[in-house]
Structures are given as C-alpha cells and as structure tokens.
Design an enzyme around this catalytic site. Structure first.
Site, PDB file in Angstrom:
ATOM      1  CG  HIS A  78     -15.451 -12.665  19.452  1.00  0.00           C
ATOM      2  ND1 HIS A  78     -15.107 -11.908  20.694  1.00  0.00           N
ATOM      3  CD2 HIS A  78     -16.467 -11.939  18.982  1.00  0.00           C
ATOM      4  CE1 HIS A  78     -15.817 -11.038  20.492  1.00  0.00           C
ATOM      5  NE2 HIS A  78     -16.720 -11.082  19.716  1.00  0.00           N
ATOM      6  CB  THR A 131      -5.742  -6.835  10.697  1.00  0.00           C
ATOM      7  OG1 THR A 131      -4.800  -6.454   9.932  1.00  0.00           O
ATOM      8  CG2 THR A 131      -7.004  -5.900  11.273  1.00  0.00           C
ATOM      9  CE  LYS A 132      -0.462  -6.867   7.031  1.00  0.00           C
ATOM     10  NZ  LYS A 132      -0.498  -6.685   6.005  1.00  0.00           N
TER      11      LYS A 132
END
Length: 159
Positions: A78, A131-132
């Site tokens: 999250h 982050t990706k």
C-alpha cells in the site's frame, strides 16, 4: 472490518513478528511465512531475518519458488494517497500486488513498493528502492532502482 477479520489480521502480524525473532534458517522462514498471510508458491526459497511484510494486506504478496528475500527488506502493498489524506475523503491508501518471481534475488535492506513484479532470475542490489517492475534476467539497483545490466541467460535467441 469484522471482528473476526481484525483478529485474524492481528494474529498474522504477531506470527510474522515471532518468525523474525526466532533464530531459524531462511529456508524454514520461507515455509512458515505463509501463516502470516504472505503467499509462498513453491517448496523452496529464502526469507532473511528481519524482513518486514506489509501488515495491512500481506495477502497481496506472492513469493515464488527459489526466490531469495535477504535480511532486513521491507515489502509494501500500500501507499498513502496524499490528496485523500489531506481532504479526509475516501480511502487513504492505494493497494497493489507485489510478486517476486522464481529464482529472483532481493539484496539486503531493499524496499519494495506496491504494485511491483520482480522478474524471474532478476537481481535487486542491496539498499535499493523498487518502485516499478523489474524484467526477468536483469540487474537493478539504486534509489529508485534503475537498470544496470542484463544477466547471462537472459539473452534472446534468434534463429
């Protein structure tokens, strides 16, 4: 949230904390972590000491066979949506799956953010912030994690 699901979530969180404190092998920790809500898809793997899995939605984390998540990594499912937090309207969080594919290696003290797939046989350097998505057979590192190089075995075969 019902009191039953709240109780189950608290039990999952407590179990995850206990697993981190008990001096056991990373292989055994991989097999036991499923009882905290994390999905382990395979018979072998490695979860290092002091690895923290998101306590809000551990069910969105999948770790496949042969994957290594080494010491003191953090895996989030999250993140806070700033606008909804400020206005106090709607859900404060956005949720996403985290998948660590077969034979992937996540270096120590790496942070994996939500909605990310670490590809098969990929390596994430220690201390990175992912982050990706990371494609299969690639080495990534840094903050945020960036492509470093292709790994042997990941070449395209043309013929």
């Amino acid at each position: 949230m019902s009191s039953i699901s709240r109780c189950k979530r608290l039990m999952n969180m407590a179990f995850a904390k206990i697993i981190n404190m008990v001096p056991i092998s990373g292989e055994l920790r991989y097999r036991l972590i499923r009882y905290s809500g994390v999905k382990t898809l395979g018979k072998r793997g490695f979860i290092g000491k002091n690895v923290s899995f998101d306590s809000i939605r551990p069910d969105l984390i999948e770790i496949e066979d042969g994957a290594y998540v080494t010491e003191a990594c953090i895996v989030y499912t999250h993140y806070l949506i700033p606008d909804t937090f400020v206005t106090r309207k709607g859900s404060w969080f956005r949720f996403g799956r985290v998948v660590i594919k077969k034979n992937a290696f996540v270096g120590a003290r790496t942070i994996i953010c939500n909605d990310v797939v670490v590809g098969e046989n990929a390596i994430v350097a220690a201390g990175s912030v992912v982050t990706k998505d990371i494609p299969p057979y690639e080495l990534w590192g840094g903050t945020p994690a960036k492509f470093i190089r292709k790994l042997q075995g990941g070449q395209q075969i043309t013929g």
